[in-house]
Design a protein around this motif. Structure first.
Motif, PDB file in Angstrom:
ATOM      1  N   VAL A 135       0.849  -1.197   0.000  1.00 54.57           N
ATOM      2  CA  VAL A 135       0.000   0.000   0.000  1.00 54.57           C
ATOM      3  C   VAL A 135       0.885   1.247   0.000  1.00 54.57           C
ATOM      4  CG1 VAL A 135      -1.629   1.345   1.406  1.00 54.57           C
ATOM      5  CG2 VAL A 135      -2.014  -1.105   1.037  1.00 54.57           C
ATOM      6  N   THR A 136       1.935   1.246   0.802  1.00 55.93           N
ATOM      7  CA  THR A 136       2.870   2.372   0.825  1.00 55.93           C
ATOM      8  C   THR A 136       3.505   2.558  -0.549  1.00 55.93           C
ATOM      9  OG1 THR A 136       3.340   2.064   3.175  1.00 55.93           O
ATOM     10  CG2 THR A 136       4.987   3.261   1.890  1.00 55.93           C
ATOM     11  N   LEU A 137       3.923   1.473  -1.163  1.00 54.13           N
ATOM     12  CA  LEU A 137       4.556   1.535  -2.484  1.00 54.13           C
ATOM     13  C   LEU A 137       3.617   2.144  -3.521  1.00 54.13           C
ATOM     14  CD1 LEU A 137       6.849   0.807  -4.469  1.00 54.13           C
ATOM     15  CD2 LEU A 137       5.824  -1.480  -4.642  1.00 54.13           C
ATOM     16  N   GLN A 138       2.350   1.764  -3.494  1.00 52.47           N
ATOM     17  CA  GLN A 138       1.412   2.249  -4.512  1.00 52.47           C
ATOM     18  C   GLN A 138       1.154   3.745  -4.405  1.00 52.47           C
ATOM     19  OE1 GLN A 138      -2.358   0.281  -4.087  1.00 52.47           O
ATOM     20  NE2 GLN A 138      -3.045   1.686  -2.514  1.00 52.47           N
ATOM     21  N   ARG A 139       1.506   4.344  -3.281  1.00 49.30           N
ATOM     22  CA  ARG A 139       1.332   5.794  -3.141  1.00 49.30           C
ATOM     23  C   ARG A 139       2.327   6.575  -3.992  1.00 49.30           C
ATOM     24  NH1 ARG A 139       0.745   5.374   3.049  1.00 49.30           N
ATOM     25  NH2 ARG A 139      -1.484   4.985   3.227  1.00 49.30           N
ATOM     26  N   THR A 140       3.461   5.940  -4.298  1.00 44.75           N
ATOM     27  CA  THR A 140       4.517   6.652  -5.015  1.00 44.75           C
ATOM     28  C   THR A 140       4.775   6.117  -6.416  1.00 44.75           C
ATOM     29  OG1 THR A 140       6.215   5.217  -4.049  1.00 44.75           O
ATOM     30  CG2 THR A 140       5.701   7.274  -2.871  1.00 44.75           C
ATOM     31  N   THR A 141       4.214   4.975  -6.739  1.00 37.85           N
ATOM     32  CA  THR A 141       4.469   4.396  -8.055  1.00 37.85           C
ATOM     33  C   THR A 141       3.318   3.490  -8.474  1.00 37.85           C
ATOM     34  OG1 THR A 141       6.157   3.266  -9.382  1.00 37.85           O
ATOM     35  CG2 THR A 141       5.714   2.355  -7.214  1.00 37.85           C
ATOM     36  N   GLU A 142       3.237   3.240  -9.738  1.00 40.05           N
ATOM     37  CA  GLU A 142       2.201   2.359 -10.261  1.00 40.05           C
ATOM     38  C   GLU A 142       2.583   0.903  -9.978  1.00 40.05           C
ATOM     39  OE1 GLU A 142       0.224   1.131 -14.540  1.00 40.05           O
ATOM     40  OE2 GLU A 142       1.615   2.817 -14.447  1.00 40.05           O
ATOM     41  N   ILE A 143       1.601   0.136  -9.499  1.00 40.94           N
ATOM     42  CA  ILE A 143       1.811  -1.299  -9.273  1.00 40.94           C
ATOM     43  C   ILE A 143       0.608  -2.058  -9.829  1.00 40.94           C
ATOM     44  CG2 ILE A 143       3.182  -0.927  -7.155  1.00 40.94           C
ATOM     45  CD1 ILE A 143       0.641  -2.043  -5.631  1.00 40.94           C
ATOM     46  N   ASN A 144       0.746  -3.355  -9.906  1.00 48.37           N
ATOM     47  CA  ASN A 144      -0.381  -4.211 -10.250  1.00 48.37           C
ATOM     48  C   ASN A 144      -1.297  -4.247  -9.025  1.00 48.37           C
ATOM     49  OD1 ASN A 144      -2.203  -6.236 -10.826  1.00 48.37           O
ATOM     50  ND2 ASN A 144      -0.662  -7.820 -11.193  1.00 48.37           N
ATOM     51  N   PRO A 145      -2.503  -3.661  -9.079  1.00 54.38           N
ATOM     52  CA  PRO A 145      -3.370  -3.615  -7.899  1.00 54.38           C
ATOM     53  C   PRO A 145      -3.830  -4.999  -7.443  1.00 54.38           C
ATOM     54  CG  PRO A 145      -4.547  -2.817  -9.842  1.00 54.38           C
ATOM     55  CD  PRO A 145      -3.116  -3.013 -10.243  1.00 54.38           C
ATOM     56  N   GLU A 146      -3.752  -5.981  -8.320  1.00 56.94           N
ATOM     57  CA  GLU A 146      -4.151  -7.336  -7.932  1.00 56.94           C
ATOM     58  C   GLU A 146      -3.197  -7.921  -6.894  1.00 56.94           C
ATOM     59  OE1 GLU A 146      -7.022  -8.642  -8.538  1.00 56.94           O
ATOM     60  OE2 GLU A 146      -7.586  -7.038  -9.908  1.00 56.94           O
ATOM     61  N   VAL A 147      -1.956  -7.461  -6.854  1.00 59.55           N
ATOM     62  CA  VAL A 147      -1.010  -7.936  -5.836  1.00 59.55           C
ATOM     63  C   VAL A 147      -1.505  -7.518  -4.459  1.00 59.55           C
ATOM     64  CG1 VAL A 147       1.344  -7.734  -4.925  1.00 59.55           C
ATOM     65  CG2 VAL A 147       0.969  -7.995  -7.396  1.00 59.55           C
ATOM     66  N   ARG A 148      -1.927  -6.264  -4.348  1.00 58.24           N
ATOM     67  CA  ARG A 148      -2.445  -5.774  -3.063  1.00 58.24           C
ATOM     68  C   ARG A 148      -3.688  -6.553  -2.651  1.00 58.24           C
ATOM     69  NH1 ARG A 148      -4.294  -1.185  -4.635  1.00 58.24           N
ATOM     70  NH2 ARG A 148      -6.404  -2.011  -4.601  1.00 58.24           N
ATOM     71  N   ARG A 149      -4.597  -6.783  -3.578  1.00 57.44           N
ATOM     72  CA  ARG A 149      -5.811  -7.554  -3.295  1.00 57.44           C
ATOM     73  C   ARG A 149      -5.464  -8.987  -2.897  1.00 57.44           C
ATOM     74  NH1 ARG A 149      -9.370  -8.625  -7.389  1.00 57.44           N
ATOM     75  NH2 ARG A 149     -10.955  -9.041  -5.836  1.00 57.44           N
ATOM     76  N   TYR A 150      -4.518  -9.577  -3.599  1.00 58.03           N
ATOM     77  CA  TYR A 150      -4.111 -10.950  -3.305  1.00 58.03           C
ATOM     78  C   TYR A 150      -3.565 -11.046  -1.878  1.00 58.03           C
ATOM     79  CZ  TYR A 150      -1.706 -15.429  -3.652  1.00 58.03           C
ATOM     80  OH  TYR A 150      -1.272 -16.717  -3.427  1.00 58.03           O
ATOM     81  N   LEU A 151      -2.697 -10.123  -1.502  1.00 58.45           N
ATOM     82  CA  LEU A 151      -2.121 -10.155  -0.157  1.00 58.45           C
ATOM     83  C   LEU A 151      -3.189  -9.951   0.914  1.00 58.45           C
ATOM     84  CD1 LEU A 151       1.158  -8.133  -0.801  1.00 58.45           C
ATOM     85  CD2 LEU A 151       0.957 -10.620  -0.432  1.00 58.45           C
ATOM     86  N   ASN A 152      -4.144  -9.079   0.633  1.00 60.24           N
ATOM     87  CA  ASN A 152      -5.232  -8.856   1.584  1.00 60.24           C
ATOM     88  C   ASN A 152      -6.012 -10.144   1.815  1.00 60.24           C
ATOM     89  OD1 ASN A 152      -8.177  -8.188   2.225  1.00 60.24           O
ATOM     90  ND2 ASN A 152      -7.150  -6.257   2.651  1.00 60.24           N
ATOM     91  N   ARG A 153      -6.373 -10.804   0.744  1.00 59.42           N
ATOM     92  CA  ARG A 153      -7.137 -12.047   0.874  1.00 59.42           C
ATOM     93  C   ARG A 153      -6.285 -13.164   1.453  1.00 59.42           C
ATOM     94  NH1 ARG A 153      -9.845  -9.527  -0.101  1.00 59.42           N
ATOM     95  NH2 ARG A 153     -10.943  -9.531  -2.042  1.00 59.42           N
ATOM     96  N   LEU A 154      -4.996 -13.181   1.112  1.00 66.03           N
ATOM     97  CA  LEU A 154      -4.104 -14.232   1.606  1.00 66.03           C
ATOM     98  C   LEU A 154      -3.975 -14.184   3.123  1.00 66.03           C
ATOM     99  CD1 LEU A 154      -2.235 -16.602   0.849  1.00 66.03           C
ATOM    100  CD2 LEU A 154      -0.389 -14.907   0.599  1.00 66.03           C
ATOM    101  N   SER A 155      -3.937 -12.998   3.699  1.00 64.70           N
ATOM    102  CA  SER A 155      -3.842 -12.917   5.166  1.00 64.70           C
ATOM    103  C   SER A 155      -5.101 -13.499   5.805  1.00 64.70           C
ATOM    104  CB  SER A 155      -3.588 -11.488   5.623  1.00 64.70           C
ATOM    105  OG  SER A 155      -4.642 -10.652   5.245  1.00 64.70           O
ATOM    106  N   ASP A 156      -6.254 -13.273   5.194  1.00 67.65           N
ATOM    107  CA  ASP A 156      -7.489 -13.897   5.681  1.00 67.65           C
ATOM    108  C   ASP A 156      -7.400 -15.423   5.562  1.00 67.65           C
ATOM    109  OD1 ASP A 156      -8.618 -11.378   6.144  1.00 67.65           O
ATOM    110  OD2 ASP A 156      -9.566 -11.324   4.159  1.00 67.65           O
ATOM    111  N   TYR A 157      -6.854 -15.874   4.449  1.00 70.51           N
ATOM    112  CA  TYR A 157      -6.679 -17.317   4.223  1.00 70.51           C
ATOM    113  C   TYR A 157      -5.824 -17.923   5.345  1.00 70.51           C
ATOM    114  CZ  TYR A 157      -4.722 -21.580   2.166  1.00 70.51           C
ATOM    115  OH  TYR A 157      -4.290 -22.873   1.958  1.00 70.51           O
ATOM    116  N   PHE A 158      -4.743 -17.243   5.707  1.00 73.21           N
ATOM    117  CA  PHE A 158      -3.875 -17.778   6.758  1.00 73.21           C
ATOM    118  C   PHE A 158      -4.593 -17.831   8.112  1.00 73.21           C
ATOM    119  CE2 PHE A 158      -0.151 -16.322   4.035  1.00 73.21           C
ATOM    120  CZ  PHE A 158       0.141 -17.592   3.607  1.00 73.21           C
TER     121      PHE A 158
END
Length: 186
Positions: free
Chosen positions: A137-160
């Motif tokens: 999330v911090t990285l996306q404030r300063t540069t373009e990223i694949n937003p699906e990575v952020r979504r994936y990590l969010n869901r992955l923490s729930d999975y864990f």
């Protein structure tokens, strides 16, 4: 092939399309994803040890997907045709999450991380995953990223979280409720 190149001795490292300082937010984000992947590797071993085959196979797949996350974040300028993390990966996590959650005992209060060795390992994965998500999330404030990575990590923490509970149930160990927790889940 030599493992060392000496190109990082001055405190910089290569990304796809350039070089950045080793403490660049991009490196912090995908470096934490790499750290997470190491902990997932430990959970893979523990799942195999207790013959929790379904979880073992899912964690193995997640390890590959975490490499995909790191790869997508390593682009100085993301190119749509090169990105690996998609909404389909997030959907797949949700399917797994829902299947485990249906089998887990009801949850009313906060629980303490722990129980079986596998569950404890998955809770560590959850917390490192949350840190990787925050750094992304911090990285996306300063540069373009694949937003699906952020979504994936969010869901992955729930999975864990859900699989940590499933690991305890699989081993016949009850989750320990936080003593001063009210009923927060309905």
């Amino acid at each position: 092939m030599k493992v060392y190149t000496r190109t990082g001795d001055a405190g910089e490292t290569s990304i796809i399309g350039g070089r950045v300082p080793k403490d660049d937010p991009r490196i912090e984000a995908y470096g934490t994803i790499d750290e997470l992947n190491s902990f997932v590797g430990q959970a893979v071993f523990l799942a195999q040890e207790v013959d929790f085959d379904e979880l073992y196979l899912q964690l193995m797949r997640i390890q590959h997907e975490l490499f995909d996350c790191g790869s997508d974040l390593a682009y100085a300028r993301p190119r749509e045709d090169k990105l690996k993390v998609s909404a389909e990966l997030v959907d797949n996590l949700e399917t797994w999450l829902d299947a485990f959650e249906e089998k887990n005992p009801p949850l009313e209060r906060f629980i303490l991380p722990g129980g079986s060795a596998l569950s404890s390992s998955l809770h560590v994965c959850r917390t490192v995953c949350r840190r990787a998500e925050r750094l992304t999330v911090t990285l996306q404030r300063t540069t373009e990223i694949n937003p699906e990575v952020r979504r994936y990590l969010n869901r992955l923490s729930d999975y864990f979280f859900v699989t940590a509970r499933a690991a305890n149930a699989f081993s016949g160990i009850k989750d320990v409720e936080y003593e001063r927790s009210g009923k927060v889940f309905r």
